[in-house]
Design an enzyme around this catalytic site. Structure first.
Site, PDB file in Angstrom:
ATOM      1  N   LEU A   1     -21.456 -84.358  -0.362  1.00  0.00           N
ATOM      2  CA  LEU A   1     -22.357 -84.212   0.220  1.00  0.00           C
ATOM      3  C   LEU A   1     -23.842 -84.594  -0.292  1.00  0.00           C
ATOM      4  CD1 LEU A   1     -22.336 -82.434   4.056  1.00  0.00           C
ATOM      5  CD2 LEU A   1     -21.894 -85.432   3.714  1.00  0.00           C
ATOM      6  N   ASP A   2     -24.680 -85.404  -0.205  1.00  0.00           N
ATOM      7  CA  ASP A   2     -25.593 -85.124  -1.359  1.00  0.00           C
ATOM      8  C   ASP A   2     -26.334 -83.783  -0.736  1.00  0.00           C
ATOM      9  OD1 ASP A   2     -25.586 -87.709  -2.459  1.00  0.00           O
ATOM     10  OD2 ASP A   2     -26.845 -88.772  -0.768  1.00  0.00           O
ATOM     11  N   HIS A   3     -27.536 -83.358  -1.753  1.00  0.00           N
ATOM     12  CA  HIS A   3     -27.690 -82.941  -1.562  1.00  0.00           C
ATOM     13  C   HIS A   3     -29.004 -82.641  -0.476  1.00  0.00           C
ATOM     14  CE1 HIS A   3     -30.675 -78.742  -2.244  1.00  0.00           C
ATOM     15  NE2 HIS A   3     -31.286 -79.642  -2.359  1.00  0.00           N
ATOM     16  N   ARG A   4     -29.401 -81.642   1.011  1.00  0.00           N
ATOM     17  CA  ARG A   4     -29.728 -81.661   1.783  1.00  0.00           C
ATOM     18  C   ARG A   4     -29.542 -82.110   3.105  1.00  0.00           C
ATOM     19  NH1 ARG A   4     -35.494 -81.977   1.242  1.00  0.00           N
ATOM     20  NH2 ARG A   4     -35.633 -83.991   1.164  1.00  0.00           N
ATOM     21  N   THR A   5     -27.501 -82.720   3.106  1.00  0.00           N
ATOM     22  CA  THR A   5     -27.408 -83.564   3.823  1.00  0.00           C
ATOM     23  C   THR A   5     -26.539 -82.403   4.486  1.00  0.00           C
ATOM     24  OG1 THR A   5     -27.803 -85.573   2.313  1.00  0.00           O
ATOM     25  CG2 THR A   5     -25.570 -85.296   4.719  1.00  0.00           C
TER      26      THR A   5
END
Length: 196
Positions: A1-5
């Site tokens: 997952l992307d950062h902050r997802t």
């Protein structure tokens, strides 16, 4: 997952399992929920973005399906909820393709609009990227791994009750509650401690 997802994520504890999951995920399916800025401007409820993206200095094929779920203009801040299905898996693919659509993800500091993000943070209490991995289904599995929406995202969507009702009518998975099966106040370890 992307950062902050937020959302569903799979772990493996050895190289063999990691390789197996990686291959099955390449042929499997991931679904994300995103809160996008603006009003859906397309005739169809499904739009496919086939736009190569630069990854590690090289252009790579990238394909994402966006499925319109519902829209709201609550508090003069038009937005929409979409179901995103990345066919390929490139870095920031959904975020970059949403920007290409002309509807960046709310809270995206890299590909979005800082002024709009600030309004959402101050007026609606959204202090995060509005992107959530709702489900992962590996090739050959009958049931997907589903991750309920986190409470902070639910609270923002529920501020417009008509919007929230329409979302629930179209996809009841939004109603799922967060559950911690291993501990906390919902898991079997908690229930075992109470019995003692």
């Amino acid at each position: 997952l992307d950062h902050r997802t937020s959302g569903a994520i799979l772990f493996a504890f050895d190289a063999k399992t990691t390789t197996d999951i990686h291959h099955r995920l390449a042929e499997g399916r991931k679904e994300y929920i995103a809160l996008l800025r603006g009003v859906w401007k397309f005739n169809d409820e499904k739009v496919v973005i086939d736009k190569p993206l630069k990854v590690d200095g090289k252009m790579r094929d990238a394909l994402t399906e966006f499925h319109f779920i519902s829209s709201s203009s609550f508090c003069d801040m038009p937005c929409m909820v979409v179901l995103c299905k990345p066919i390929t898996g490139r870095t920031h693919q959904i975020r970059r393709h949403a920007y290409h659509l002309g509807h960046p993800i709310i809270g995206d500091s890299q590909h979005g609009d800082s002024r709009v993000n600030r309004l959402w943070r101050h007026d609606r209490g959204l202090n995060r990227l509005a992107l959530h991995c709702l489900s992962i289904q590996l090739q050959g599995d009958d049931q997907p791994c589903v991750a309920p929406l986190p409470q902070e995202l639910k609270q923002v969507l529920q501020q417009d009750t008509d919007f929230w009702k329409e979302i629930l009518n179209l996809d009841p998975r939004f109603m799922l509650d967060e559950v911690d099966e291993e501990g906390g106040t919902h898991g079997r370890n908690y229930r075992n401690r109470i019995k003692k």
